[in-house]
Design an enzyme around this catalytic site. Structure first.
Site, PDB file in Angstrom:
ATOM      1  N   HIS A  65     -62.494  11.569 101.921  1.00  0.00           N
ATOM      2  CA  HIS A  65     -62.631  11.536 100.466  1.00  0.00           C
ATOM      3  C   HIS A  65     -61.695  12.590  99.890  1.00  0.00           C
ATOM      4  O   HIS A  65     -61.859  13.783 100.147  1.00  0.00           O
ATOM      5  CB  HIS A  65     -64.076  11.846 100.041  1.00  0.00           C
ATOM      6  CG  HIS A  65     -64.983  10.664 100.185  1.00  0.00           C
ATOM      7  ND1 HIS A  65     -66.353  10.770 100.221  1.00  0.00           N
ATOM      8  CD2 HIS A  65     -64.687   9.333 100.284  1.00  0.00           C
ATOM      9  CE1 HIS A  65     -66.872   9.551 100.333  1.00  0.00           C
ATOM     10  NE2 HIS A  65     -65.881   8.671 100.383  1.00  0.00           N
ATOM     11  N   GLU A  79     -62.438  10.283  95.712  1.00  0.00           N
ATOM     12  CA  GLU A  79     -63.824  10.388  95.244  1.00  0.00           C
ATOM     13  C   GLU A  79     -63.855  11.473  94.169  1.00  0.00           C
ATOM     14  O   GLU A  79     -64.405  12.556  94.346  1.00  0.00           O
ATOM     15  CB  GLU A  79     -64.799  10.704  96.378  1.00  0.00           C
ATOM     16  CG  GLU A  79     -66.249  10.515  95.910  1.00  0.00           C
ATOM     17  CD  GLU A  79     -67.281  10.783  96.974  1.00  0.00           C
ATOM     18  OE1 GLU A  79     -68.108   9.902  97.256  1.00  0.00           O
ATOM     19  OE2 GLU A  79     -67.251  11.890  97.540  1.00  0.00           O
ATOM     20  N   GLU A  94     -70.139  11.851 107.223  1.00  0.00           N
ATOM     21  CA  GLU A  94     -69.573  12.808 106.266  1.00  0.00           C
ATOM     22  C   GLU A  94     -70.428  14.068 106.110  1.00  0.00           C
ATOM     23  O   GLU A  94     -71.545  14.002 105.588  1.00  0.00           O
ATOM     24  CB  GLU A  94     -69.461  12.109 104.900  1.00  0.00           C
ATOM     25  CG  GLU A  94     -68.885  12.987 103.805  1.00  0.00           C
ATOM     26  CD  GLU A  94     -68.894  12.303 102.432  1.00  0.00           C
ATOM     27  OE1 GLU A  94     -69.517  11.217 102.284  1.00  0.00           O
ATOM     28  OE2 GLU A  94     -68.287  12.861 101.508  1.00  0.00           O
ATOM     29  N   SER A  98     -69.366   2.341 102.403  1.00  0.00           N
ATOM     30  CA  SER A  98     -70.024   3.606 102.692  1.00  0.00           C
ATOM     31  C   SER A  98     -71.490   3.477 102.305  1.00  0.00           C
ATOM     32  O   SER A  98     -71.878   2.566 101.564  1.00  0.00           O
ATOM     33  CB  SER A  98     -69.360   4.774 101.960  1.00  0.00           C
ATOM     34  OG  SER A  98     -69.415   4.587 100.569  1.00  0.00           O
ATOM     35  N   HIS A 106     -66.259  19.115  99.725  1.00  0.00           N
ATOM     36  CA  HIS A 106     -67.220  19.825 100.583  1.00  0.00           C
ATOM     37  C   HIS A 106     -66.510  20.805 101.513  1.00  0.00           C
ATOM     38  O   HIS A 106     -67.013  21.896 101.765  1.00  0.00           O
ATOM     39  CB  HIS A 106     -68.057  18.814 101.379  1.00  0.00           C
ATOM     40  CG  HIS A 106     -68.847  17.892 100.511  1.00  0.00           C
ATOM     41  ND1 HIS A 106     -69.863  18.324  99.692  1.00  0.00           N
ATOM     42  CD2 HIS A 106     -68.755  16.557 100.292  1.00  0.00           C
ATOM     43  CE1 HIS A 106     -70.370  17.296  99.021  1.00  0.00           C
ATOM     44  NE2 HIS A 106     -69.711  16.213  99.370  1.00  0.00           N
ATOM     45  N   GLU A 121     -76.646  20.159  99.159  1.00  0.00           N
ATOM     46  CA  GLU A 121     -77.057  18.755  99.237  1.00  0.00           C
ATOM     47  C   GLU A 121     -77.740  18.411 100.559  1.00  0.00           C
ATOM     48  O   GLU A 121     -78.412  17.392 100.651  1.00  0.00           O
ATOM     49  CB  GLU A 121     -75.836  17.842  99.026  1.00  0.00           C
ATOM     50  CG  GLU A 121     -75.207  18.006  97.647  1.00  0.00           C
ATOM     51  CD  GLU A 121     -74.100  16.988  97.380  1.00  0.00           C
ATOM     52  OE1 GLU A 121     -74.302  15.806  97.642  1.00  0.00           O
ATOM     53  OE2 GLU A 121     -73.029  17.407  96.910  1.00  0.00           O
ATOM     54  N   ASP A 128     -64.513  15.213 103.425  1.00  0.00           N
ATOM     55  CA  ASP A 128     -64.451  15.188 101.961  1.00  0.00           C
ATOM     56  C   ASP A 128     -63.932  16.567 101.545  1.00  0.00           C
ATOM     57  O   ASP A 128     -64.553  17.593 101.868  1.00  0.00           O
ATOM     58  CB  ASP A 128     -65.856  14.920 101.412  1.00  0.00           C
ATOM     59  CG  ASP A 128     -65.945  14.938  99.895  1.00  0.00           C
ATOM     60  OD1 ASP A 128     -65.360  15.861  99.277  1.00  0.00           O
ATOM     61  OD2 ASP A 128     -66.604  14.067  99.314  1.00  0.00           O
TER      62      ASP A 128
HETATM   63  C1  LER Z   1     -70.678  11.456  99.073  1.00  0.00           C
HETATM   64  O1  LER Z   1     -69.453  10.935  99.436  1.00  0.00           O
HETATM   65  C2  LER Z   1     -70.582  12.874  98.673  1.00  0.00           C
HETATM   66  O2  LER Z   1     -69.533  13.448  98.728  1.00  0.00           O
HETATM   67  C3  LER Z   1     -71.797  13.559  98.255  1.00  0.00           C
HETATM   68  O3  LER Z   1     -71.467  14.748  97.574  1.00  0.00           O
HETATM   69  C4  LER Z   1     -72.693  12.694  97.404  1.00  0.00           C
HETATM   70  O4  LER Z   1     -73.797  13.431  96.976  1.00  0.00           O
HETATM   71 MN    MN Z   2     -67.718  12.400  99.603  1.00  0.00          MN
END
Ligand code: LER
Ligand code: MN
Length: 279
Positions: free
Chosen positions: A205, A240, A146, A66, A182, A152, A179
Site C-alpha cells: 500500500h 491507499e 499486512e 483484500s 504503517h 490498530e 503499507d
Molecule cells: C488497511 O490496509 C490499513 O492500512 C489499515 O490501516 C486499515 O485500518
Molecule cells: Mn494498508
C-alpha cells in the site's frame, strides 16, 4: 522489476461495498489509467462476483482482493470464525479470477488483549494460517498479510512480525503485504523491511505519512524504491491514500483534516509519482 500499479476502491468510495459504488470505483480507476483495482471485500461477503467480473471486463481492468478481519473474527480469540471467513474471502478472490488476497489477516482491527502477543496466540494464528494457505493453494490464490500500527492492533506491527509467523506455518503461498503509512510508524526505516522480506514481499500500500499525496509527507521514498529495485520486486503497488472529497470518508478512516487534493487529483498525482519512481 515486474510491477503492476493499482488504486484501492478507497480512492473513490468508502469501504461499504455495493454494486453501484463498486461500478463507480472501477470506472474511475480505469479512466485514471491504473492497471488494476484493489477490491476490499466486505465482512458480510455480500459481493456479487459475476456482476463485478463483468464490470471489470467492460473497463478492461484487472483486480486483486483484500480483506480486513473484523472484531468478531479476531483469530487469537475466535480461530474457527476467522478461518471460515478468510476461506470465504479466498473463494471470492478465486471466483473473481484474481490470484491475490491481501489485507489485515492476523487479527481484528481495533481488538486488543491488553498485553503483547503470547506464544499461545502465535501458535493459534500459525495453525489457522496453515489451514487457510492449504485452502488458498487449491483455489490458486496467494495470500498477503499486512502489519499495521500499534493503535490498530497488537498482533503484527512490523514486517518481521508477519515474516516470523509465516515461517512458523512452513507454507509457501503466504506473503508479506506492506503499507508505507504503517512502516513510517513502526519500522526503523523504509529499506530494511523490504530487504528482509525479499521475494516474500508481494504487495504494497503506497501511502504518505498523512495518507495524502505521496511526496508531500515524511516517508523516505528514495530509500523505499531503492530497496524494491534491490530485491527486483515482482508484485503490485496499490494506492491507499484518502481524500476528504469522498463523501463519508473522513468518518471511516479518521481523516479529520480537510485534504488539499480531491480524489481525482490525488489518484492522478499519486499514479504519476509511482511511475516516476519505478522507471
Ligand atoms: C488497511 O490496509 C490499513 O492500512 C489499515 O490501516 C486499515 O485500518
Ligand atoms: Mn494498508
Amino acid at each position: 522489476m515486474n510491477i503492476k500499479l493499482g488504486a484501492s476502491l478507497l480512492s473513490w468510495i468508502t469501504p461499504a461495498w455495493n454494486a453501484e459504488a463498486g461500478k463507480y470505483a472501477i470506472e474511475k480507476t480505469a479512466k485514471a489509467g491504473f492497471d488494476l483495482i484493489e477490491i476490499l471485500l466486505p465482512a458480510s461477503m455480500d459481493f456479487n462476483v459475476k456482476e463485478v467480473k463483468k464490470q471489470l471486463q467492460d473497463n478492461r481492468l484487472d483486480a486483486v482482493c483484500s480483506f480486513n478481519l473484523p472484531k468478531e473474527a479476531h483469530i487469537a480469540f475466535y480461530p474457527e470464525a476467522a478461518e471460515q471467513l478468510i476461506k470465504k474471502a479466498v473463494d471470492k478472490a478465486s471466483d473473481l479470477e484474481t490470484d491475490f488476497l491481501g489485507g489485515v489477516l492476523h487479527g481484528g482491527i481495533g481488538v486488543f488483549s491488553g498485553n503483547p502477543l503470547t506464544e499461545n496466540e502465535a501458535d493459534i494464528i500459525a495453525e489457522v494460517w496453515a489451514k487457510i494457505a492449504d485452502h488458498a493453494k487449491t483455489r490458486g490464490v496467494n495470500i498477503g498479510i499486512e502489519p499495521i500500527n500499534r493503535y490498530e492492533t497488537y498482533v503484527c506491527n512490523t514486517a518481521k512480525n508477519v515474516l516470523d509467523l509465516i515461517e512458523k506455518t512452513g507454507k509457501q503461498n503466504l506473503f508479506l503485504h506492506l503499507d508505507t503509512f504503517h512502516m513510517n510508524i513502526e519500522e526503523n526505516n523504509f529499506y530494511d523491511p523490504v530487504i528482509l522480506a525479499g521475494k516474500k514481499l508481494k504487495h504494497v500500500h503506497i501511502t504518505e505519512s498523512h495518507r495524502g499525496m505521496p511526496g508531500e509527507g515524511t516517508v523516505n521514498w528514495d530509500e523505499f524504491f531503492r530497496a524494491l529495485k534491490e530485491i527486483d520486486f515482482e508484485g503490485t503497488l496499490v494506492l491507499e491514500n484518502f481524500s476528504s472529497s469522498v463523501p463519508g470518508m473522513q468518518q471511516v478512516v479518521s481523516l479529520w483534516q480537510k485534504s488539499p487534493h480531491d480524489a481525482e487529483e490525488l489518484a492522478a498525482g499519486s499514479l504519476q509519482f509511482m511511475k516516476n519512481h519505478i522507471n
